[in-house]
Design a protein around this motif. Sequence first.
Motif: not given
Length: 265
Positions: A155-178
């Motif tokens: 599900l995390d991978e799916l989420l990363l997939e879903a945001i990828r187009p926006r990441v290419e347009e500048g959306l920032k993302f951080l994977v935080l290992l808790t």
Amino acid sequence: MAASPRSPKSASRSKPAAPAKPPKTPTALGWTHTARFLTTAAQLHQLPELDVPEIAFVGRSNAGKSTCINTLTQQRQLAYASKTPGRTQHINLFALGRQGETDAVLADLPGYGYASVPLADKQRWQRVMANYLVTRKNLKGVVLMSDPRLGLTELDELLLEAIRPRVEEGLKFLVLLTKSDKLTRSEAAKVLSITRLQAGGGDVMLFSALKKQGVAEVAQLLWDWTHDNGDLPTSESGFPDADAPDEPECLDDPDNMGDDASPAP
Ligand SMILES: Nc1nc2c(ncn2[C@@H]2O[C@H](COP(=O)(O)OP(=O)(O)OP(=O)(O)O)[C@@H](O)[C@H]2O)c(=O)[nH]1
Ligand SMILES: [Mg+2]
């Protein structure tokens, strides 16, 4: 007549003054500590449209999203953290910035992947979340929280997939290992490099609410994401000092850090 010897009053005045406290250095933590509750929504259409940058905390149930927000904001119960996975069931928004001058918003999202949630509810929630991530106009960054003992799930991978187009347009993302307090040094180093490969471009950091690892670094990153000029918060910003003893520390007692050590698959 000559001036009289010093009066007791003037003598006391000439006592050496107590050494002035060195000024505290304001940091991005001073800014995250300004957080206050803004609103809550069970449905996407109930979320107010905002024109300040928003940062979403997402991840599977029990990953530590709400605890992370409480730690960053140094407030015990701003976000509702719980041992029981699935406690956060609404999108909760918290405003940052001086009172009356909100300059960013944090969004605490319900977690996904909790096994005992009925399938229909799970699917409904996955749709709501995908919609949120794809359509929320003011979304500036995504913090994907992941328990490093589980690694990134499907599900995390799916989420990363879903945001990828926006990441290419500048959306920032951080994977935080808790919950990095649960790892040895070598485990931490290993999971950090594996996740960096999987995350494909976003930042990856270790975080522990218990040990306060990564707290200042995450606050700084969120500040940078939401302030285009990249300047550090200054004392003129009027933020409380990061180390001022304002609110009680969040979850600093290991006994309070009830972790569900056997998260659902
Ligand atoms: N040891 C340890 N436990 C943590 C840490 N962060 C969170 N926890 C524990 O993990 C459990 C879940 O934390 P939450 O913050 O409620 O998790 P969540 O991701 O918001 O969960 P949902 O709202 O169900 O999606 C709680 O029992 C926390 O005390 C950490 O850094 N170290
Ligand atoms: Mg939560």
